[in-house]
Design a protein around this motif. Structure first.
Motif, PDB file in Angstrom:
ATOM      1  N   GLY A  52      -4.416 -12.425   2.211  1.00  0.00           N
ATOM      2  CA  GLY A  52      -4.402 -12.652   0.580  1.00  0.00           C
ATOM      3  C   GLY A  52      -3.746 -13.783   0.089  1.00  0.00           C
ATOM      4  O   GLY A  52      -3.582 -14.604   0.945  1.00  0.00           O
ATOM      5  N   GLU A  53      -3.460 -13.695  -1.233  1.00  0.00           N
ATOM      6  CA  GLU A  53      -3.037 -15.080  -1.808  1.00  0.00           C
ATOM      7  C   GLU A  53      -1.407 -14.830  -1.653  1.00  0.00           C
ATOM      8  O   GLU A  53      -0.898 -14.005  -2.227  1.00  0.00           O
ATOM      9  CB  GLU A  53      -3.467 -15.157  -3.036  1.00  0.00           C
ATOM     10  CG  GLU A  53      -2.942 -16.439  -3.800  1.00  0.00           C
ATOM     11  CD  GLU A  53      -3.664 -17.728  -3.374  1.00  0.00           C
ATOM     12  OE1 GLU A  53      -3.235 -18.644  -3.333  1.00  0.00           O
ATOM     13  OE2 GLU A  53      -4.878 -17.760  -2.547  1.00  0.00           O
ATOM     14  N   PRO A  54      -0.872 -15.837  -1.055  1.00  0.00           N
ATOM     15  CA  PRO A  54       0.651 -15.893  -1.028  1.00  0.00           C
ATOM     16  C   PRO A  54       1.304 -15.782  -2.599  1.00  0.00           C
ATOM     17  O   PRO A  54       0.922 -16.553  -3.530  1.00  0.00           O
ATOM     18  CB  PRO A  54       1.003 -17.117  -0.149  1.00  0.00           C
ATOM     19  CG  PRO A  54       0.006 -17.345   0.367  1.00  0.00           C
ATOM     20  CD  PRO A  54      -1.043 -16.962  -0.247  1.00  0.00           C
ATOM     21  N   ALA A  55       2.117 -14.909  -2.671  1.00  0.00           N
ATOM     22  CA  ALA A  55       2.840 -14.621  -3.946  1.00  0.00           C
ATOM     23  C   ALA A  55       4.476 -14.924  -3.866  1.00  0.00           C
ATOM     24  O   ALA A  55       4.751 -14.917  -2.902  1.00  0.00           O
ATOM     25  CB  ALA A  55       2.583 -13.264  -4.511  1.00  0.00           C
ATOM     26  N   TYR A 115      -0.382 -10.075   1.454  1.00  0.00           N
ATOM     27  CA  TYR A 115      -0.217  -9.968   0.139  1.00  0.00           C
ATOM     28  C   TYR A 115      -1.230  -9.424  -0.634  1.00  0.00           C
ATOM     29  O   TYR A 115      -2.339  -9.582  -0.845  1.00  0.00           O
ATOM     30  CB  TYR A 115       0.040 -11.543  -0.377  1.00  0.00           C
ATOM     31  CG  TYR A 115       1.187 -12.177   0.185  1.00  0.00           C
ATOM     32  CD1 TYR A 115       2.295 -12.309  -0.239  1.00  0.00           C
ATOM     33  CD2 TYR A 115       0.884 -13.158   1.257  1.00  0.00           C
ATOM     34  CE1 TYR A 115       3.395 -13.067   0.179  1.00  0.00           C
ATOM     35  CE2 TYR A 115       1.674 -13.784   1.604  1.00  0.00           C
ATOM     36  CZ  TYR A 115       2.877 -13.840   1.306  1.00  0.00           C
ATOM     37  OH  TYR A 115       4.131 -14.691   1.618  1.00  0.00           O
ATOM     38  N   TRP A 116      -0.924  -7.936  -1.171  1.00  0.00           N
ATOM     39  CA  TRP A 116      -1.842  -7.429  -1.791  1.00  0.00           C
ATOM     40  C   TRP A 116      -1.621  -7.302  -3.506  1.00  0.00           C
ATOM     41  O   TRP A 116      -0.653  -7.942  -3.877  1.00  0.00           O
ATOM     42  CB  TRP A 116      -1.766  -5.958  -1.567  1.00  0.00           C
ATOM     43  CG  TRP A 116      -2.166  -5.893   0.208  1.00  0.00           C
ATOM     44  CD1 TRP A 116      -1.168  -5.461   1.059  1.00  0.00           C
ATOM     45  CD2 TRP A 116      -3.012  -6.693   1.077  1.00  0.00           C
ATOM     46  NE1 TRP A 116      -1.662  -5.606   2.284  1.00  0.00           N
ATOM     47  CE2 TRP A 116      -2.595  -6.403   2.297  1.00  0.00           C
ATOM     48  CE3 TRP A 116      -4.048  -7.406   0.634  1.00  0.00           C
ATOM     49  CZ2 TRP A 116      -3.479  -6.957   3.198  1.00  0.00           C
ATOM     50  CZ3 TRP A 116      -4.826  -7.977   1.726  1.00  0.00           C
ATOM     51  CH2 TRP A 116      -4.728  -7.611   3.044  1.00  0.00           C
ATOM     52  N   THR A 117      -2.061  -6.540  -4.144  1.00  0.00           N
ATOM     53  CA  THR A 117      -1.878  -6.439  -5.629  1.00  0.00           C
ATOM     54  C   THR A 117      -0.451  -5.963  -6.102  1.00  0.00           C
ATOM     55  O   THR A 117       0.010  -6.652  -6.845  1.00  0.00           O
ATOM     56  CB  THR A 117      -2.936  -5.489  -6.321  1.00  0.00           C
ATOM     57  OG1 THR A 117      -4.178  -5.825  -6.122  1.00  0.00           O
ATOM     58  CG2 THR A 117      -2.908  -5.715  -7.691  1.00  0.00           C
ATOM     59  N   SER A 118       0.021  -5.025  -5.470  1.00  0.00           N
ATOM     60  CA  SER A 118       1.334  -4.453  -5.686  1.00  0.00           C
ATOM     61  C   SER A 118       2.348  -4.443  -4.797  1.00  0.00           C
ATOM     62  O   SER A 118       3.269  -4.107  -4.941  1.00  0.00           O
ATOM     63  CB  SER A 118       1.140  -3.061  -6.533  1.00  0.00           C
ATOM     64  OG  SER A 118       0.362  -2.210  -5.226  1.00  0.00           O
ATOM     65  N   GLU A 119       2.109  -5.036  -3.748  1.00  0.00           N
ATOM     66  CA  GLU A 119       2.882  -4.971  -2.449  1.00  0.00           C
ATOM     67  C   GLU A 119       2.570  -6.023  -1.592  1.00  0.00           C
ATOM     68  O   GLU A 119       1.434  -6.718  -1.516  1.00  0.00           O
ATOM     69  CB  GLU A 119       2.922  -3.497  -1.822  1.00  0.00           C
ATOM     70  CG  GLU A 119       1.562  -3.139  -1.057  1.00  0.00           C
ATOM     71  CD  GLU A 119       1.670  -1.796  -0.351  1.00  0.00           C
ATOM     72  OE1 GLU A 119       2.522  -1.107  -0.695  1.00  0.00           O
ATOM     73  OE2 GLU A 119       0.851  -1.675   0.690  1.00  0.00           O
ATOM     74  N   VAL A 120       3.534  -6.188  -0.592  1.00  0.00           N
ATOM     75  CA  VAL A 120       3.489  -7.301   0.432  1.00  0.00           C
ATOM     76  C   VAL A 120       3.787  -6.378   1.865  1.00  0.00           C
ATOM     77  O   VAL A 120       4.661  -5.743   1.835  1.00  0.00           O
ATOM     78  CB  VAL A 120       4.240  -8.430   0.307  1.00  0.00           C
ATOM     79  CG1 VAL A 120       5.717  -8.089   0.066  1.00  0.00           C
ATOM     80  CG2 VAL A 120       4.085  -9.337   1.439  1.00  0.00           C
ATOM     81  N   ALA A 121       2.868  -6.603   2.775  1.00  0.00           N
ATOM     82  CA  ALA A 121       3.189  -5.720   4.069  1.00  0.00           C
ATOM     83  C   ALA A 121       3.541  -7.080   5.145  1.00  0.00           C
ATOM     84  O   ALA A 121       2.724  -7.975   5.290  1.00  0.00           O
ATOM     85  CB  ALA A 121       2.073  -4.791   4.477  1.00  0.00           C
ATOM     86  N   PRO A 157       7.291  -3.249  -2.305  1.00  0.00           N
ATOM     87  CA  PRO A 157       6.879  -3.600  -3.425  1.00  0.00           C
ATOM     88  C   PRO A 157       7.141  -4.624  -4.150  1.00  0.00           C
ATOM     89  O   PRO A 157       8.062  -5.311  -3.625  1.00  0.00           O
ATOM     90  CB  PRO A 157       7.517  -2.413  -4.592  1.00  0.00           C
ATOM     91  CG  PRO A 157       8.763  -2.135  -3.648  1.00  0.00           C
ATOM     92  CD  PRO A 157       8.457  -2.282  -2.303  1.00  0.00           C
ATOM     93  N   LEU A 158       6.080  -5.245  -4.917  1.00  0.00           N
ATOM     94  CA  LEU A 158       6.360  -6.702  -5.496  1.00  0.00           C
ATOM     95  C   LEU A 158       7.414  -6.803  -6.420  1.00  0.00           C
ATOM     96  O   LEU A 158       7.997  -7.730  -6.705  1.00  0.00           O
ATOM     97  CB  LEU A 158       5.067  -7.311  -6.185  1.00  0.00           C
ATOM     98  CG  LEU A 158       3.907  -7.512  -5.010  1.00  0.00           C
ATOM     99  CD1 LEU A 158       2.788  -8.167  -5.543  1.00  0.00           C
ATOM    100  CD2 LEU A 158       4.702  -8.607  -3.830  1.00  0.00           C
ATOM    101  N   ASN A 159       7.639  -5.381  -7.181  1.00  0.00           N
ATOM    102  CA  ASN A 159       8.695  -5.402  -8.134  1.00  0.00           C
ATOM    103  C   ASN A 159       9.704  -4.215  -7.539  1.00  0.00           C
ATOM    104  O   ASN A 159       9.494  -2.879  -8.213  1.00  0.00           O
ATOM    105  CB  ASN A 159       8.084  -5.075  -9.539  1.00  0.00           C
ATOM    106  CG  ASN A 159       7.257  -6.045 -10.154  1.00  0.00           C
ATOM    107  OD1 ASN A 159       7.743  -7.420 -10.104  1.00  0.00           O
ATOM    108  ND2 ASN A 159       6.086  -6.000 -10.032  1.00  0.00           N
ATOM    109  N   PRO A 160      10.554  -4.578  -6.977  1.00  0.00           N
ATOM    110  CA  PRO A 160      11.556  -3.627  -6.398  1.00  0.00           C
ATOM    111  C   PRO A 160      12.269  -2.791  -7.434  1.00  0.00           C
ATOM    112  O   PRO A 160      12.703  -3.508  -8.446  1.00  0.00           O
ATOM    113  CB  PRO A 160      12.235  -4.108  -5.568  1.00  0.00           C
ATOM    114  CG  PRO A 160      12.417  -5.683  -6.044  1.00  0.00           C
ATOM    115  CD  PRO A 160      10.855  -5.854  -6.237  1.00  0.00           C
TER     116      PRO A 160
END
Length: 405
Positions: free
Chosen positions: A300-303, A339-345, A397-400
């Protein structure tokens, strides 16, 4: 807090207390003086009905004699929250003196009840009970109206409302003190819980920094000892790795403790940024140094992640690699970051041998990783793989969520 700081903090509270109680005491005094001058207690002018054994004096004379007593009650009201014992004693003596002068009145009763409430709200029952023993007799002597004389049953019935009146400030003050003590205990418990959680967080940070570095140092020291006699020139890279790892660990530990000591007041130059996923390459290189194969894959694209999520993900990878170094011998490992749309794993797997126990006991390391993930709204799964080895996977989540929201 030193004595000067305590006094400075105490002064505003004293000012706020007096700003309320001084006008209240003045009002009680003015009303009591008015009652002693203008409110007749019996027909024909005398303040007391005949037959009650009190002097038959004119209202003006009574008021003149009662001025000091009324002033005592008013002063007690003014100081009731700053000096509860003394204020109650002074107001009770003032009320008794006013009664002796024939100037008992409802405003004086109100002042006495106010100081009674302040006494019971400030002290435990075993402390205020002896002080209030004569409260009912004092109230019983106040001329609220005609009372039956010589009829014990009627006198007892007339006394019951007075007893009830005396119990009101006692009950209200006790209830107020109980609520205040309950709130204080809750604050202390919350403070103890916060201190414990902060200590746990410090211990977890120190464990992650020191544990990983010591594992790498131990591994490199083993390599150096193995080749020292036969191939001493190959020991130098391991010794250099030990030197660099220990230096990095000391710097990170110093920065971590500086943040915990004074996170707001520490100079910006002393607050090194917390490590994140951008620093995972250094972890992999340190573990790779003795020939252990560790593959790093980013999907994915690093955010740009929130600092809390970025650091939690880094610490989980660090702890998982530390466990691999400690428990899997020379087995290789794989680190995947997605890196995914709404989360990072993040997923860390090793190629160790298959385990016979399908559900091994969870150690403190995995428990600490799970707490880190949960603290930022993430989740973590860890367990053996059927084909062999062990996998740790955490998703964030990308927005905890905001803590306490």
């Amino acid at each position: 807090m030193n004595r000067e700081g305590h006094s400075a903090a105490h002064r505003p509270r004293v000012g706020r207390t007096l700003a309320v109680d001084v006008p209240l005491g003045l009002a009680v005094g003015v009303l009591a003086i008015a009652a002693s001058h203008f409110v007749p207690a019996g027909p024909g002018g005398p303040r007391w009905p005949p037959g009650e054994g009190l002097p038959n004096v004119e209202a003006a004379d009574v008021a003149l004699l009662a001025y000091p007593a009324i002033a005592a009650v008013a002063g007690g009201v003014m100081l009731r929250r700053l000096w509860p014992r003394g204020a109650f004693a002074v107001s009770a003596l003032g009320a008794a003196a006013a009664l002796a002068a024939g100037a008992g009145s409802p405003p004086l009763v109100v002042g006495l009840l106010l100081t009674t409430y302040a006494l019971t709200a400030a002290l435990p029952p075993r402390s205020w009970a002896p002080w209030t023993a004569f409260l009912v007799p004092v109230l019983a002597a106040v001329p609220f109206g005609d009372r039956p004389i010589g009829r014990p049953d009627a006198e007892l019935a007339a006394l019951l409302p007075i007893v009830a009146l005396a119990l009101v400030p006692l009950a209200l003050g006790t209830l107020a003190r109980a609520r205040r003590e309950g709130a204080r205990r809750e604050r202390e418990e919350e403070l103890r819980r916060s201190v414990y959680e902060e200590r746990l967080r410090i211990a977890r940070e120190v464990h992650d920094v020191v544990g990983h570095s010591l594992s790498v140092i131990s591994m490199q020291a083993g390599v150096a000892l193995h080749v020292l006699d036969k191939q001493p020139e190959q020991a130098q890279p391991s010794l250099e790795a030990i030197r660099q790892t220990s230096k990095d660990a000391l710097e990170e530990l110093r920065g971590t403790l500086a943040v915990f000591r004074a996170p707001e007041s520490a100079p910006a130059g002393e607050r090194a940024p917390l490590p994140g996923l951008d620093d995972v390459g250094d972890l992999v290189s340190a573990v790779d140094a003795d020939g252990r194969s560790v593959d790093l894959t980013v999907e994915g694209e690093p955010a740009t992640l929130p600092a809390s999520v970025d650091n939690a993900a880094y610490r989980i990878i660090q702890e998982a690699l530390t466990n691999i170094v400690r428990h899997t011998g020379g087995a290789g490992a794989t680190v995947r970051i997605g890196y995914w749309t709404s989360e990072v794993a993040v997923e860390i797997s090793d190629a160790g041998p298959a385990r016979s126990d399908a559900a091994p006991a969870e150690g403190s390391g995995i428990a600490g990783m799970r707490e880190r993930a949960r603290a930022v709204g993430g989740r973590l799964r860890a367990g053996p793989r059927p084909e062999g080895g062990f996998t740790v996977r955490a998703e964030f989540p990308l927005n905890p969520p905001t803590v306490g929201a």
